[in-house]
Design a protein around this motif. Structure first.
Motif, PDB file in Angstrom:
ATOM      1  N   ALA A  96       0.835  -1.201   0.000  1.00 24.87           N
ATOM      2  CA  ALA A  96       0.000   0.000   0.000  1.00 24.87           C
ATOM      3  C   ALA A  96       0.870   1.252   0.000  1.00 24.87           C
ATOM      4  O   ALA A  96       0.583   2.231  -0.692  1.00 24.87           O
ATOM      5  CB  ALA A  96      -0.920  -0.006   1.210  1.00 24.87           C
ATOM      6  N   THR A  97       1.936   1.193   0.763  1.00 23.15           N
ATOM      7  CA  THR A  97       2.834   2.342   0.844  1.00 23.15           C
ATOM      8  C   THR A  97       3.524   2.601  -0.485  1.00 23.15           C
ATOM      9  O   THR A  97       3.612   3.745  -0.953  1.00 23.15           O
ATOM     10  CB  THR A  97       3.890   2.092   1.939  1.00 23.15           C
ATOM     11  N   LEU A  98       3.992   1.541  -1.117  1.00 24.05           N
ATOM     12  CA  LEU A  98       4.671   1.703  -2.398  1.00 24.05           C
ATOM     13  C   LEU A  98       3.695   2.168  -3.483  1.00 24.05           C
ATOM     14  O   LEU A  98       4.051   2.966  -4.348  1.00 24.05           O
ATOM     15  CB  LEU A  98       5.347   0.392  -2.803  1.00 24.05           C
ATOM     16  N   TYR A  99       2.474   1.694  -3.412  1.00 23.74           N
ATOM     17  CA  TYR A  99       1.459   2.175  -4.347  1.00 23.74           C
ATOM     18  C   TYR A  99       1.256   3.668  -4.172  1.00 23.74           C
ATOM     19  O   TYR A  99       1.184   4.427  -5.142  1.00 23.74           O
ATOM     20  CB  TYR A  99       0.121   1.473  -4.100  1.00 23.74           C
ATOM     21  N   GLU A 100       1.140   4.077  -2.917  1.00 22.98           N
ATOM     22  CA  GLU A 100       0.919   5.494  -2.640  1.00 22.98           C
ATOM     23  C   GLU A 100       2.087   6.323  -3.187  1.00 22.98           C
ATOM     24  O   GLU A 100       1.890   7.376  -3.794  1.00 22.98           O
ATOM     25  CB  GLU A 100       0.767   5.709  -1.132  1.00 22.98           C
ATOM     26  N   ALA A 101       3.292   5.805  -2.999  1.00 16.08           N
ATOM     27  CA  ALA A 101       4.474   6.519  -3.478  1.00 16.08           C
ATOM     28  C   ALA A 101       4.469   6.602  -5.004  1.00 16.08           C
ATOM     29  O   ALA A 101       4.775   7.643  -5.594  1.00 16.08           O
ATOM     30  CB  ALA A 101       5.744   5.825  -2.984  1.00 16.08           C
ATOM     31  N   GLN A 102       4.082   5.516  -5.622  1.00 15.49           N
ATOM     32  CA  GLN A 102       4.059   5.508  -7.082  1.00 15.49           C
ATOM     33  C   GLN A 102       3.004   6.481  -7.611  1.00 15.49           C
ATOM     34  O   GLN A 102       3.244   7.175  -8.602  1.00 15.49           O
ATOM     35  CB  GLN A 102       3.778   4.090  -7.606  1.00 15.49           C
ATOM     36  N   ARG A 103       1.878   6.538  -6.922  1.00 24.35           N
ATOM     37  CA  ARG A 103       0.854   7.483  -7.353  1.00 24.35           C
ATOM     38  C   ARG A 103       1.325   8.915  -7.187  1.00 24.35           C
ATOM     39  O   ARG A 103       1.044   9.781  -8.013  1.00 24.35           O
ATOM     40  CB  ARG A 103      -0.456   7.251  -6.603  1.00 24.35           C
TER      41      ARG A 103
END
Lengths: 151, 151
Positions: free
Chosen positions: B110-117
């Motif tokens: 979830a954290t990496l997704y948020e960062a990618q977004r």
DNA sequence: CTATAAGATTCATTTAAAATGCATCTTATG
DNA sequence: CATAAGATGCATTTTAAATGAATCTTATAG
């Protein structure tokens, strides 16, 4: 746009350690078995994490790996920055080797830098305790912004 | 953490076209020469950009490449999303092939997704006109946030 | 003080993705 | 029909990452 498996494994290893009960000690073999991954590779991951000061390793019988600091004191951004080998998004990020002739009057570099900083800023908001779902800051992670979208 | 050279060249090719005077036509060979890069590779880049609708290509004598839309109507995020082959930051981003056993109770994803977004959101703020430094939105690019820091 | 269990280090090999090269096909213009 | 352009498919090379193997170092137990 990928992180290396090396970085992926670094994070997984830290999460594994963060979840152990006191005294939080595990051997490399144990973690490699758990994840069913190459022990050789994990040895190098463990070494790198030890050199960067994230974990402590003790040799010999009864030895193994432990977090060097509490999980809430290990920032995810810090781990990625110190583990990922090449953070040059594009050629012109590395001035010595750059060949791109647009360099002088092109704003792509500035934009990509800004994007990369935004990426790292998110990781800097969270710690290993968050990633390992240990309850510290966990309420943050249930916010909508932390729910995986389809990019 | 890198983009492929393929994506880098896609952006450079678009910037090259964006800077041409009317009618904004250039051949692949001309662009390859300018950047001193493999013409073969650039052929494939041009193809991909044409298939994605960013450029128009005309065959035959007097042919070449042109932007299919005005530069201010081509978002940088769009280009990267459609050009970069693999956007799976880590193994667990690709559910069918995921092997990581932490998947169920780990917030790293979830954290990496948020960062990618967050990364993509920055690119979505800018267009090819910005990257090519054509004046449109150029004032945005001179803001402190667009100045390259050391990560 | 020796056997064993751990990590550390070095070198070699394999793998996979990306980049590059080459040959041929298609299309348009003069 | 000759030539200049892009399109396509296949083969090769290059590179970084991943993996494997052997050996070295350190610590503990008995």
């Amino acid at each position: 746009m990928q992180l290396t498996q090396f970085t992926d494994l670094s994070l997984r290893l830290l999460i594994y350690l963060a979840r152990l009960p006191e005294p939080g000690l595990a051997t490399i073999s144990e973690i490699a078995d758990y994840h069913q991954i190459s022990r050789n590779h994990l040895v190098k991951v463990a070494n790198s994490l030890a050199n960067q000061g994230f974990i402590m390793s003790t040799r010999g019988k009864g030895g193994g790996l432990q977090l060097a600091r509490p999980a809430y004191a290990i920032g995810l951004g810090e781990v990625v920055r110190r583990t990922e080998q090449n953070m040059n998004l594009v050629e012109c990020f590395d001035i010595p080797s750059n060949q791109c002739r647009l360099i002088r009057n092109c704003f792509l570099k500035a934009t990509l830098y800004e994007a990369q900083r935004a990426f790292m800023s998110v990781l800097d908001k969270y710690t290993l305790a968050d990633a390992a779902n240990l309850g510290v800051n966990a309420e943050l992670l249930s916010l909508p912004t932390a729910t995986p979208p389809l990019t």
